[in-house]
Scaffold this motif. Sequence first.
Motif, PDB file in Angstrom:
ATOM      1  N   GLY A   1      57.090 -30.817 -13.682  1.00 20.76           N
ATOM      2  CA  GLY A   1      56.928 -29.774 -14.700  1.00 20.76           C
ATOM      3  C   GLY A   1      56.121 -30.257 -15.885  1.00 20.76           C
ATOM      4  O   GLY A   1      55.278 -29.532 -16.424  1.00 20.76           O
ATOM      5  N   MET A   2      56.377 -31.488 -16.298  1.00 19.94           N
ATOM      6  CA  MET A   2      55.616 -32.041 -17.432  1.00 19.94           C
ATOM      7  C   MET A   2      54.147 -32.209 -17.064  1.00 19.94           C
ATOM      8  O   MET A   2      53.263 -31.912 -17.871  1.00 19.94           O
TER       9      MET A   2
ATOM     10  N   LEU B   1      51.243 -30.253 -19.012  1.00 20.83           N
ATOM     11  CA  LEU B   1      50.194 -30.987 -19.721  1.00 20.83           C
ATOM     12  C   LEU B   1      48.809 -30.675 -19.163  1.00 20.83           C
ATOM     13  O   LEU B   1      47.849 -30.516 -19.925  1.00 20.83           O
ATOM     14  N   SER B   2      48.699 -30.570 -17.851  1.00 17.31           N
ATOM     15  CA  SER B   2      47.384 -30.245 -17.287  1.00 17.31           C
ATOM     16  C   SER B   2      46.970 -28.825 -17.673  1.00 17.31           C
ATOM     17  O   SER B   2      45.802 -28.577 -17.979  1.00 17.31           O
ATOM     18  N   GLY B   3      47.917 -27.897 -17.704  1.00 15.18           N
ATOM     19  CA  GLY B   3      47.610 -26.535 -18.140  1.00 15.18           C
ATOM     20  C   GLY B   3      47.237 -26.489 -19.610  1.00 15.18           C
ATOM     21  O   GLY B   3      46.322 -25.760 -20.012  1.00 15.18           O
ATOM     22  N   ALA B   4      47.945 -27.260 -20.432  1.00 13.54           N
ATOM     23  CA  ALA B   4      47.645 -27.292 -21.866  1.00 13.54           C
ATOM     24  C   ALA B   4      46.272 -27.889 -22.123  1.00 13.54           C
ATOM     25  O   ALA B   4      45.524 -27.404 -22.985  1.00 13.54           O
TER      26      ALA B   4
ATOM     27  N   GLY C   1      43.289 -25.851 -23.754  1.00 16.79           N
ATOM     28  CA  GLY C   1      42.682 -26.399 -24.973  1.00 16.79           C
ATOM     29  C   GLY C   1      41.180 -26.566 -24.838  1.00 16.79           C
ATOM     30  O   GLY C   1      40.425 -26.273 -25.772  1.00 16.79           O
ATOM     31  N   ALA C   2      40.738 -27.037 -23.684  1.00 14.41           N
ATOM     32  CA  ALA C   2      39.301 -27.199 -23.465  1.00 14.41           C
ATOM     33  C   ALA C   2      38.595 -25.852 -23.469  1.00 14.41           C
ATOM     34  O   ALA C   2      37.521 -25.695 -24.070  1.00 14.41           O
TER      35      ALA C   2
END
Length: 109
Positions: A50-51, A55-58, A62-63
């Motif tokens: 889940g983390m 993090l990959s989605g965030a 963000g990019a």
Amino acid sequence: MASRVFLLSAVRATQTSMRMGAVRGFTNSAVMRQEVVAPIKKPVGAFRGGMFGFLSGAVAAGAAMYYYVVDEYRVSNTLLNEDIYALQSAVQRIEAYVKTLEEKVKGHK
């Protein structure tokens, strides 16, 4: 014709191996009867998965947001420069008009 030759050669090879004692019967040893135990893998926990997904989605969001904001900044900066140039030309025209009016007023005195 070719299939007959292949069949005859296979029969001769089998007969030759039987004469030499190469025939082996079906046997089942104790080692073969044991169950195969697969090594236990450490599962990837739901928390770690889940983390990683969060993090990959965030990072991806963000990019995408960064490039969107940079593009919007560039567009607004271009529009602002165009407005500044338009204002500058309007001020120059008003300044020239005021100078001509001042000259006309000085000429009438």
